[in-house]
Write a protein that holds these residues in place. Sequence first.
Motif, PDB file in Angstrom:
ATOM      1  N   GLU A  63       0.741  -1.273  -0.082  1.00 24.77           N
ATOM      2  CA  GLU A  63      -0.087  -0.018  -0.045  1.00 24.77           C
ATOM      3  C   GLU A  63       0.833   1.039  -0.101  1.00 24.77           C
ATOM      4  N   ASP A  64       2.037   0.998   0.766  1.00 22.69           N
ATOM      5  CA  ASP A  64       3.042   2.173   0.791  1.00 22.69           C
ATOM      6  C   ASP A  64       3.774   2.373  -0.465  1.00 22.69           C
ATOM      7  N   GLY A  65       3.514   1.807  -1.427  1.00 27.66           N
ATOM      8  CA  GLY A  65       4.294   1.573  -2.619  1.00 27.66           C
ATOM      9  C   GLY A  65       5.478   1.017  -2.629  1.00 27.66           C
ATOM     10  N   ALA A  66       5.649   0.054  -1.766  1.00 25.48           N
ATOM     11  CA  ALA A  66       6.898  -0.960  -1.805  1.00 25.48           C
ATOM     12  C   ALA A  66       6.702  -2.124  -2.511  1.00 25.48           C
ATOM     13  N   ASP A  67       7.524  -2.584  -3.533  1.00 24.75           N
ATOM     14  CA  ASP A  67       7.560  -4.119  -4.020  1.00 24.75           C
ATOM     15  C   ASP A  67       8.205  -4.874  -2.756  1.00 24.75           C
ATOM     16  N   ILE A  68       7.940  -6.287  -2.688  1.00 24.44           N
ATOM     17  CA  ILE A  68       8.545  -6.974  -1.670  1.00 24.44           C
ATOM     18  C   ILE A  68       9.731  -7.714  -2.320  1.00 24.44           C
ATOM     19  N   VAL A  69      10.814  -8.069  -1.555  1.00 23.88           N
ATOM     20  CA  VAL A  69      12.015  -8.845  -2.234  1.00 23.88           C
ATOM     21  C   VAL A  69      12.389  -9.748  -0.977  1.00 23.88           C
ATOM     22  N   ALA A  70      12.895 -10.769  -1.646  1.00 20.24           N
ATOM     23  CA  ALA A  70      13.535 -11.762  -0.245  1.00 20.24           C
ATOM     24  C   ALA A  70      14.954 -12.019  -0.821  1.00 20.24           C
TER      25      ALA A  70
END
Lengths: 430, 569, 483
Positions: free
Chosen positions: C307-314
Amino acid sequence: MAIEDDVLVIGGGLAGATAALAAADQGGRVRLVSAKQSTLRHASGLIDVLGYTPSGEGPLSDPFAAIPDLPRGHPYERVGPDAVHEALDFFDAIAGDAYAGAGTESNALVMTFGGTVKPTARYPTATAAGLASDDRDALLVGFETLPDFDAPLSAAHLESAGVPFAVRGVTVRFPGLARDDAKLTRYAHLLDRDERVSAAGGSGAREALAATVEPHVAGASRVGFPAVLGDERADEVRADLADRLGAEVFEVPMGPPSLPGVRLEELLYDALSDAGVRVTTGVPVVDYEPDAEGAGRIDRVVVDRNGTDVPHRADQYVLATGGLVGKGVRSDRERVFEPIFDCHVPHPADRYDWFVDDAFGDQPYAKFGLPVDRDLRPLDATGDPEFANLRAAGAIVGGYDFAAEKSGAGVSLATGSVAGRGAGAEVNDR
Amino acid sequence: MARDTEVLVLGGGSTGCGIARDLAMRGLEVTLVERGTLTDGTTGRMHGLLHSGGRYAVSDQASATECIEENEILREIAGHCVEMTGGLFVQRPEDPDDYFREKLAGCEACGIPARVLSGAQAREIEPYLAADVKRAIEVPDGAVDPFRLCVANAIDAESHGARIETRAEVIDLLRDGDDIYGVEVRHGSGPGTRTSEATGTTEEITAEYVVNATGAWAGRIGAMADLEIEVRPSKGVMTIMNVRQVDTVINRCRPKGDADIVVPHETTAILGTTDEEVSDPDDYPEEQWEVDQMIDTLSELVPILAEARTIRSFWGVRPLYEPPGTGTTDPTDITRDFFLLDHADRDGVSGMSSIVGGKFTTYRAMAEEISDHVCEALGVSTSCTTADEPLPGSENLAVLERGMDDFGLRSPIARRSTQRLGSRSREVLETDEPNPVVCECEGVTRAEIQDAVSQTGADLNAVRIRTRASMGNCQGGFCCGPMANELHPTSDEETVHDALDELFQERWKGQRHALWGEQLSQAMLTYALHATTMNRDRDPANATAEIDFGAFDDGRAESNRIDPAGRTP
Amino acid sequence: MSDAERPTEGGTGDDFEPIQVFPEAEEMDLRPGADNCYKCSTCDTNCPVAEVDDEFPGPKFQGPEQWRLKRQDDHDVDDSVMKCSNCMRCDSACPSDVPLSQMHNTARGEYVDERMDTFSREYVRNRILANYRRLAPLGSMFPRTTNFVMGLSATQWLGEKLLGITSEREFPSFATETFREWWDKRGGAAASRKRAQEARERRGGDATSKLRAEDPRARRDQDSSASRGGTSDRTEPKRIAYFHGCYSNYNTPEVAKSLVRVYEHFGYEIVVPDQHCSGTPMFANGMIDDARRSAETNVRELAAALEDGADIVASCSSCSMSLRQEYPELFDLAGIEDVAANTWDAVEYLRVHEDLEAELEGSTVEDDLSFAYHAPCHARNQGLDGQTIELLSRIDGVEAHDVGDSCSGISGTYGWKAENYDTSMKIGAEMFEHMADANADTGLTECPTCSMQMEHGTGYEITHTLEVLDAALVGTETEGRTQ
């Protein structure tokens, strides 16, 4: 931005790998994207070129003599007889010692696990001593826990097919297996690693197997097993058994899952790695974006990576996603279609016209696939190329029945090398 | 004059086998002849519903009452053939409320236990029901394996001294004036077992009394003695799904109509059906629209069916009958009741009765009634015991369930095998020999195949119906070869070869109606395996011209030949 | 089974749990998944366990065959399902899209629920292994003591006798400072924002990140209000949410630190949401309820980051696999599809969103290095098996050999169990040999448990691709290594 290459090959079977290798030969940066394991693992590992004509004449001892007479639209007609020859040369260079049959234009007749014989042009070294067109006496060995292959029945059937040698069959228990449902790879691994098998007083699996079979050899100069004789160290396993049995040892190619198919796949992927082809496996191409400017070109394709769309762009594309089995061609109750680019797949409108009543009759569905031009560009319903920078290779190409003709691997090699070479050359011309 | 047998039963379906068992248990000498294999006619071509009677609770309450009575008996005597799935009559929003109320009242009137469920409750039982189903009536419908039940009757008849002769087609009735005293049969071709006579020969079998239990084919038998039997064969399609989308029998609760039932059957679900009169029970069109109608209409109840994989379709013909002069035009309106036609009373020809009409669930009651009739004709006074004596495989089922044994098999395979074999499981499955799975789709092991082979000989279709081998999603593609291998060496190579071809073509026949999507891919894989890898389509053993083996590569002209042992060839 | 009205127990139909549609895993009916299977056995030929253990009947039986033979109320999942190591190679092998690992996970969940005694040694042991994250903070609180105690032979002996945890392996050592402690000390997201801003300004002249507008998904999403982190404007903030997983936090914080440095190098601002275990070890042990609890936290936190505009990375290939594939397959939580669709492997994300190859072209590391690279099965499943070799070939002085496509054999908790140890080492034998043949300086992989196995079987020291990228792109310039 997208992941970028010069040539992108979609599909990782025999046709796709050949196309990628042929394209890499031209010097460009080549990527092969393959969704899942290919149907190589379903196939026998034999390189059939043409065993019967479309009208059923055969077995053909010389496949090349029949190629010029093939009907218009047949993939061999599209690429031309020379390309078939060149493709086999290309394969022979890749396969090296792993395959035999290159010394002659003639087909060989190979014993099959159903007890029939079939014509093929190249065969794995593991099968080389198992030719039915070789007149030495043979013993076939089956395993109690592998119900697919009944060696005595196969031997009896071979005799009724009139083979020029005496053949017997025996069924034995494979030493060292705790369960009756062990997988084929388990048999191979036991032999590959020569694991200790408790059943035979702690001897290695190879020694134990040889000891089980030895009393039955009785003068046969060659002994055939179902194709489970090792994977990584198959040559070593075979040589070891041959030494112990005092006879040549060969494998009878089996249906899926096929270790000869797995070995061929490994051979191809080693070659891809050596050729510097970038390989991405386990993810499907699901969609494409047309070039915004030049009409009729593919700009990029979309790879679905576990739910995430990852764009891949190349100058030239080769579609080698297979036929109905490989699912490069799909169908529903209404139609037959090609799922990525929606290329035209000619087929009767009524699905009851997709088949004939005899299971082994002239089956229309067996010929489903894409019509292509002489550069192997898929054609739309009006006969024009679907895209300027897309070629097709392998079982996705329509217009032939590989099962009846015994031409599957040959068509994959011929169309794969022509498509790959064409794509690579076009990149260079750019 | 001495006769070969006291009673001769024509037809190896559920009725014929039921009669043979009934009479044999009463101590009569019985011979049964069947032109194909057991269940080849209507019995093997039904949807496998064990009626609670709910389907007839509005239209035909006499049948409904009989159904619930027989339903309860079969659960007792044939536990290993029956799965008590329960059934639902499901009402969609557009289905009439009146009918729903009538159905409920009818069930009550006929003694069929029934209760009303809300749509949500119905979906809790069957999650794949459409989200908008309104409500349902729950009844004790079940699923029954008609093959297993019919074969169990035949086996029990044999163990009571009966002779069961399959692949023996009646080619004439033996008639002396107005008395029928036997039949002439032709022992069939094909690899099926024959207990006495060789293939292609004919045999006269004489009897004190002949029972014509050939169902939809009864008219043909009658015609051999110039008797007119007005059977009205009516065809219906059944479409088999690859998996069970439902574990309960799902009926559409509306007055009548095609495509209104889904029966969970073993590993599959069967969609049914249509009702259309045909003139010839052996030759009628099998059409695409019928299959499409099953899928399209039934997916209104169970939407997942629209996308699900079907593995084949088959058609059966109902042996409907109505007395001359009734004149019903729509076959769905013809009664499902059965009729005993004593040709002595009816036509003045003695020595034979025909039984027509009826339905599978009440086969035992029909058999009892006709057996009573035969006994009366022959002056025998013993009474029927078939309602009390369990069928072979169903004895001590409760004990079996408690002590569920794995026989060294993976548990789902052991469970399915045990369900098929019932109380015979230990006898069949306990073995010191390797017992690999031969048919992976249905979890059938070598021991079970061998057991069936010992009953049937080299007839793989008969092995199939006893074991379900080759009835899963590969439709024999992978297992018909291994099944054939099990026949060797008891049967010779040529017999095995023929048996394999026969099964392979039979499996193809039904699959043709399911050739799209996954099943078309499956068919192509099967074709590739059998034609490409095995070259069975161009098998030189079948060819007339001999192969010139010398013209082919013998491997020794090779420059690049590698000898693994390092020796030069 | 997407029937949202499905009632919970009691069956009134009025009260249903709006978030969790499958209250119990065993109510999941995967029989329709068997429709895709055409019995080719390709899955079996890819199963590393079936190859060395004839007690294991392979994925075809465990998956589509077992499910097809099942009836709704059957509860006799075969106990061999516990022999599956959850490497998930069958998933990417199947040419016909059978949801094999989903079938395995669900069957395993059923087996554990229905058949396993919760007081049994095996259950307790599996629960402990599956819930590594709950133990790790304890170990991490007193890392030196824990490392000492866990290394004691008496402890290991007890582990084996009491719990069936093999004494052959050395427990992973705990870092003296966790990644999160380092992150907080470093100034958390605020510091990262500042560093990212600086990097973007520094990189302002580079023609790097035109990618967003071209990303087909971004284009498709352009109408949606939740923008995924901006446009092609180079100075526009770019943000990622980092799912570090347990291991990078407690055991190998250097990997996590490298990720931070590499992303900040490209101008990304990093946020580190609250998180639980990804669930991978829980799936593998049939502890579906434990996994669901963790997933609830992770999905909630990661969805908020989206929602805050971040993509998720692992950075861990099993964690990204879990979030991308297993979450939507096994759970039905609000936002779970969105989280799955926007989770990336950390290296892959840069490959697609930045011109990583060009950036690496001609870069160098301090000392020339050769690596023996093993692609973890869970990376292979995501089509990531080739990327490390492709990227490292761009760095001068770095040589990386792919040691082939065999499985390392440890598969998370699988190889920790005493009864699986030998099998695990047999599976790994091929990889060990190829690593030895590679004759490299260091081992390389993206999976923490693979790295344990690689170290255990070969004696190589093992590093992570991100650490190599860090060395090549960032070197020692910007931030002291000691931080």
